[in-house]
Design a protein around this motif. Sequence first.
Motif, PDB file in Angstrom:
ATOM      1  N   GLY A  67       0.815  -1.211   0.000  1.00  0.00           N
ATOM      2  CA  GLY A  67       0.000   0.000   0.000  1.00  0.00           C
ATOM      3  C   GLY A  67       0.843   1.253   0.000  1.00  0.00           C
ATOM      4  N   GLU A  68       0.175   2.391  -0.151  1.00  0.00           N
ATOM      5  CA  GLU A  68       0.871   3.673  -0.258  1.00  0.00           C
ATOM      6  C   GLU A  68       0.256   4.685   0.700  1.00  0.00           C
ATOM      7  N   ILE A  69       1.109   5.592   1.191  1.00  0.00           N
ATOM      8  CA  ILE A  69       0.701   6.691   2.070  1.00  0.00           C
ATOM      9  C   ILE A  69       1.155   7.992   1.428  1.00  0.00           C
ATOM     10  N   TYR A  70       0.241   8.962   1.365  1.00  0.00           N
ATOM     11  CA  TYR A  70       0.573  10.302   0.875  1.00  0.00           C
ATOM     12  C   TYR A  70       0.231  11.316   1.960  1.00  0.00           C
ATOM     13  N   ILE A  71       1.180  12.186   2.246  1.00  0.00           N
ATOM     14  CA  ILE A  71       0.998  13.274   3.204  1.00  0.00           C
ATOM     15  C   ILE A  71       1.045  14.582   2.434  1.00  0.00           C
ATOM     16  N   ASN A  72      -0.092  15.282   2.388  1.00  0.00           N
ATOM     17  CA  ASN A  72      -0.204  16.519   1.614  1.00  0.00           C
ATOM     18  C   ASN A  72       0.277  16.328   0.178  1.00  0.00           C
ATOM     19  N   GLY A  73      -0.100  15.190  -0.403  1.00  0.00           N
ATOM     20  CA  GLY A  73       0.186  14.932  -1.812  1.00  0.00           C
ATOM     21  C   GLY A  73       1.523  14.288  -2.107  1.00  0.00           C
ATOM     22  N   ASP A  74       2.417  14.198  -1.105  1.00  0.00           N
ATOM     23  CA  ASP A  74       3.738  13.604  -1.311  1.00  0.00           C
ATOM     24  C   ASP A  74       3.776  12.197  -0.727  1.00  0.00           C
ATOM     25  N   ARG A  75       4.382  11.273  -1.459  1.00  0.00           N
ATOM     26  CA  ARG A  75       4.491   9.890  -1.010  1.00  0.00           C
ATOM     27  C   ARG A  75       5.367   9.808   0.233  1.00  0.00           C
ATOM     28  N   LEU A  76       4.867   9.116   1.250  1.00  0.00           N
ATOM     29  CA  LEU A  76       5.616   8.934   2.496  1.00  0.00           C
ATOM     30  C   LEU A  76       6.380   7.624   2.430  1.00  0.00           C
ATOM     31  N   LEU A  77       7.708   7.725   2.571  1.00  0.00           N
ATOM     32  CA  LEU A  77       8.575   6.553   2.598  1.00  0.00           C
ATOM     33  C   LEU A  77       9.434   6.594   3.856  1.00  0.00           C
ATOM     34  N   ARG A  78       9.862   5.433   4.321  1.00  0.00           N
ATOM     35  CA  ARG A  78      10.665   5.389   5.556  1.00  0.00           C
ATOM     36  C   ARG A  78      12.141   5.650   5.304  1.00  0.00           C
ATOM     37  N   ASP A  79      12.544   5.730   4.045  1.00  0.00           N
ATOM     38  CA  ASP A  79      13.954   5.989   3.756  1.00  0.00           C
ATOM     39  C   ASP A  79      14.251   7.489   3.901  1.00  0.00           C
ATOM     40  N   ASP A  80      15.413   7.901   3.447  1.00  0.00           N
ATOM     41  CA  ASP A  80      15.840   9.297   3.595  1.00  0.00           C
ATOM     42  C   ASP A  80      15.548  10.136   2.353  1.00  0.00           C
ATOM     43  N   SER A  81      14.622   9.679   1.511  1.00  0.00           N
ATOM     44  CA  SER A  81      14.384  10.376   0.250  1.00  0.00           C
ATOM     45  C   SER A  81      13.675  11.713   0.437  1.00  0.00           C
ATOM     46  N   ASN A  82      12.960  11.872   1.528  1.00  0.00           N
ATOM     47  CA  ASN A  82      12.230  13.124   1.750  1.00  0.00           C
ATOM     48  C   ASN A  82      12.267  13.496   3.233  1.00  0.00           C
TER      49      ASN A  82
END
Length: 316
Positions: free
Chosen positions: A61-76
């Motif tokens: 599945g996928e999670i988006y916070i204010n339109g941006d994909r939430l990932l557990r890595d350091d990408s954002n």
Amino acid sequence: MMNDWAIATYGLTKRFEGHIAVNEIDLKIKSGEVYGLIGPNGAGKTTLIRMLAAAEEPTKGEIYINGDRLLRDDSNPLQKKRLGYLPDDFPLYDDLTVWDYLEYFARLYNLNPSVRRRRLQEVLELVQLENKRKSIISTLSRGMKQRLSLARTIIHEPILLLLDEPVSGLDPLARQQFRQIIKILQEAGMTILISSHVLSDLAELCTSVGIMELGFLVESASLSELYQRLSRQQIILGTLGKMEILQQALRQNAFVETWEMMPERDRLKVNFTGEKQDCADLLRSLILADIPLTEFHCIQEDLETIFLKLGHQQAS
């Protein structure tokens, strides 16, 4: 559009050794909402919140916070700074002062010294602990400790707040203080997801609610829509000793479904399907029947009743 949502999940699932804790959840929460998450122990609320806080990796599945994909890595990394997460078991450092504790976390968020001092003063004032800044944490009451935990959670000015059972174990006064703080944060534009077993608090705070059962999100709607769709209208009636006559009059009204005796003497709770005009007509007919009423007021079934009703439907 995903940008319209503070939180949007798609098929969010979490498995633990064959057990599905969160099952294919599609959750949508608008910016600025206070969203209440309801469900019994084991329903998956904490696991869902942990995934939204990037503290738990989804199985799929996928999670988006204010339109941006939430990932557990350091990408954002900036995205995670927009989150404030208060778990139900976050430890406090009892040997620190209130000020030193908050300053420690402000440093972790790399707030520069001038901003850091201003921000500490702001959050201490917000959580009503400015007169406790030099106090050792171990000397604080449970309610003060929980407000301090909230201060730590918002020290970096997140725009999304995730609170897991924040009022658990608090007395009524401490819960009231906590509710007041949440309302101030909402008025400041923060989006808040809060789970709680104290449904009266959620009913007072929330704009929308989600109900979880066995890992599924079985209901998600605005509070007003939920009341309109699932909450029956009830009428509380009291009379001066003419209960049999009152009950006979109720039997003749097409909008009266059922009623039950209340613990107090000569009082009834009536389940009523009519509109406001129908309530007025019922009141008029009872007065014309010369029934000495001491009480007549309309109420709606509360959030706890709706939750229990939905739980019963799921079980059957």
